[in-house]
Design an enzyme around this catalytic site. Structure first.
Site, mmCIF file in Angstrom:
data_model
loop_
_atom_site.group_PDB
_atom_site.id
_atom_site.type_symbol
_atom_site.label_atom_id
_atom_site.label_comp_id
_atom_site.label_asym_id
_atom_site.label_seq_id
_atom_site.Cartn_x
_atom_site.Cartn_y
_atom_site.Cartn_z
ATOM 1 N N ARG A 76 0.817 -1.226 0.132
ATOM 2 C CA ARG A 76 -0.069 0.060 0.004
ATOM 3 C C ARG A 76 0.734 1.035 0.019
ATOM 4 O O ARG A 76 1.220 1.984 0.900
ATOM 5 C CB ARG A 76 -0.822 -0.011 1.206
ATOM 6 C CG ARG A 76 -1.747 1.225 1.400
ATOM 7 C CD ARG A 76 -2.879 1.263 0.154
ATOM 8 N NE ARG A 76 -3.835 0.177 0.254
ATOM 9 C CZ ARG A 76 -4.645 0.011 -0.704
ATOM 10 N NH1 ARG A 76 -4.684 0.549 -1.759
ATOM 11 N NH2 ARG A 76 -5.459 -1.243 -0.483
ATOM 12 N N GLN A 93 -14.512 -10.551 -12.901
ATOM 13 C CA GLN A 93 -14.619 -10.014 -11.544
ATOM 14 C C GLN A 93 -13.718 -10.794 -10.448
ATOM 15 O O GLN A 93 -13.177 -10.165 -9.580
ATOM 16 C CB GLN A 93 -15.933 -9.809 -11.088
ATOM 17 C CG GLN A 93 -16.681 -8.606 -11.613
ATOM 18 C CD GLN A 93 -15.838 -7.115 -11.817
ATOM 19 O OE1 GLN A 93 -15.433 -6.723 -10.632
ATOM 20 N NE2 GLN A 93 -15.438 -6.851 -12.713
ATOM 21 N N ARG A 102 1.940 -6.285 -10.014
ATOM 22 C CA ARG A 102 2.173 -5.670 -8.675
ATOM 23 C C ARG A 102 2.393 -6.835 -7.703
ATOM 24 O O ARG A 102 2.893 -6.610 -6.415
ATOM 25 C CB ARG A 102 1.475 -4.959 -8.239
ATOM 26 C CG ARG A 102 0.050 -5.064 -8.057
ATOM 27 C CD ARG A 102 -0.977 -3.993 -7.457
ATOM 28 N NE ARG A 102 -2.179 -4.547 -7.361
ATOM 29 C CZ ARG A 102 -3.044 -3.801 -6.435
ATOM 30 N NH1 ARG A 102 -2.814 -2.306 -6.392
ATOM 31 N NH2 ARG A 102 -4.370 -4.135 -6.508
ATOM 32 N N HIS A 171 1.083 3.480 -10.590
ATOM 33 C CA HIS A 171 0.006 4.025 -9.715
ATOM 34 C C HIS A 171 0.406 4.491 -8.154
ATOM 35 O O HIS A 171 0.473 4.364 -7.259
ATOM 36 C CB HIS A 171 -0.873 2.657 -9.280
ATOM 37 C CG HIS A 171 -2.018 2.922 -8.392
ATOM 38 N ND1 HIS A 171 -2.343 3.714 -7.314
ATOM 39 C CD2 HIS A 171 -3.391 2.615 -8.895
ATOM 40 C CE1 HIS A 171 -3.532 3.565 -6.863
ATOM 41 N NE2 HIS A 171 -4.271 2.742 -7.891
ATOM 42 N N ASP A 214 -12.050 9.845 -6.703
ATOM 43 C CA ASP A 214 -11.563 8.692 -7.703
ATOM 44 C C ASP A 214 -12.060 9.064 -9.158
ATOM 45 O O ASP A 214 -13.194 8.793 -9.438
ATOM 46 C CB ASP A 214 -12.239 7.305 -7.044
ATOM 47 C CG ASP A 214 -11.621 6.355 -7.865
ATOM 48 O OD1 ASP A 214 -12.014 5.080 -7.394
ATOM 49 O OD2 ASP A 214 -10.581 6.382 -8.472
ATOM 50 N N GLU A 273 -1.905 9.321 -10.794
ATOM 51 C CA GLU A 273 -1.547 8.038 -11.410
ATOM 52 C C GLU A 273 -1.226 8.062 -13.062
ATOM 53 O O GLU A 273 -2.301 8.812 -13.821
ATOM 54 C CB GLU A 273 -2.454 7.040 -11.167
ATOM 55 C CG GLU A 273 -2.877 6.775 -9.726
ATOM 56 C CD GLU A 273 -3.951 6.026 -9.497
ATOM 57 O OE1 GLU A 273 -4.314 5.151 -10.376
ATOM 58 O OE2 GLU A 273 -4.553 6.183 -8.378
#
Ligand code: TA6
Length: 302
Positions: A76, A93, A102, A171, A214, A273
């Site tokens: 994080r 999904q 990552r 990101h 966002d 980002e």
């Protein structure tokens, strides 16, 4: 303890006084870079830059105090890589959020020391369970250059026999003194998708953050500037090979749902980002390559 042999990495790639490999948090291998202009840390897990600090400056990147350093989990903060999809764009999904790059161990290709800039190249090998997650073979390399500025170049090559479309992101989590005293310049007049209400909007003036934010800003190659009056600095975020910019802050409402982020840490971070997301996917013909680049430096707020 990671399965990576730190001693072997140091034998092959360390540079006295400039580059060394150590067991980082959670026993994950990290490379520590030091030169006259800056220090940086890169976790081989996810090829994730976790720290960048110009000499005499505050840290530029945010990493949560509650970040988890474990195989299969994204760290994080720092600069996670979203590849070969952003969020869950275009995939089922049940696929991992932001792709798999990552949360995989990368390999060191080469280290290039220098008086002004230290560069390391890393690669993600298309092996293990990746073919089950993504059927089109690829080569993926990240080059990180550390000096007066921090530059990341993420190059993807489509080595499959068919064309593919990808979305991707560097990101980046930026450290700020107080989110209430931040303004983000560079996107005035730009169309964006607001992920909170699903609406398409136009940015009016600089971006200020006073609640969960966002947004995917589309069709923009603009350099963004994070103006931080608390730390009296500007963070300049230039980019190449990117048609979208994402701005994200979870605010307390979202931070409290993140086990790897303290409830109040939203006040010290903002993500700006460098991406190709939403409408801005990247088409790669067989053998085609694409490079996504972010170039970050800090200036005093005179
Ligand atoms: O880039 C913004 C975003 O897509 C947000 O919607 C939020 O999910 C963030 O990425 C972090 O995602 P992560 O999977 O790292 O928790």
């Amino acid at each position: 303890m990671s399965t990576v042999d730190i001693a072997q990495l140091n034998t092959r790639f360390s540079v006295a006084g400039q580059v060394q490999f150590v067991d980082g948090p959670g026993g994950l291998p990290v490379v520590q870079i030091t030169n006259q202009y800056a220090t940086a840390t890169i976790a081989l897990h996810g090829a994730q830059v976790t720290t960048y600090q110009p000499t005499g400056q505050e840290p530029v990147l945010f990493v949560s105090k509650q970040a988890m350093y474990q195989v299969g989990k994204a760290i994080r903060g720092g600069i996670p890589i979203s590849f070969p999809w952003f969020a869950k764009e275009g995939v089922e999904q049940d696929k991992p959020m932001h792709g798999f790059a990552r949360v995989r161990m990368w390999h060191v290709v080469q280290v290039t020391p220098g008086a002004d800039t230290t560069t390391i190249e890393l690669e993600l090998r298309y092996d293990g369970d990746l073919p089950k997650l993504w059927s089109a073979p690829f080569e993926l390399n990240l080059t990180v250059s550390v000096g007066r500025e921090l530059r990341l170049d993420l190059t993807a090559r489509n080595t499959s026999g068919q064309a593919v479309s990808i979305t991707d992101a560097l990101h980046t989590y930026f450290f700020v003194g107080d989110i209430a005293k931040v303004a983000i310049h560079g996107l005035d007049g730009t169309r964006y998708s607001d992920k909170l209400d699903g609406q398409e909007k136009i940015q009016e003036g600089p971006i200020t953050i006073a609640r969960r934010t966002d947004r995917i800003y589309h069709d923009t190659i603009a350099t963004c500037v994070i103006e931080d009056t608390a730390l009296k600095r500007r963070i300049v975020v230039a980019k190449e090979g990117s048609r979208s910019t994402v701005v994200w802050n979870p605010w307390v409402e979202n931070a409290r749902n993140l086990a790897d982020m303290a409830d109040d840490e939203y006040q010290q971070m903002v993500c700006v980002e460098t991406t190709n997301a939403g409408f801005d996917s990247v088409y790669l013909p067989p053998g085609g390559t694409h490079t996504l680049t972010t170039i970050i430096h800090v200036e005093p707020l005179s």
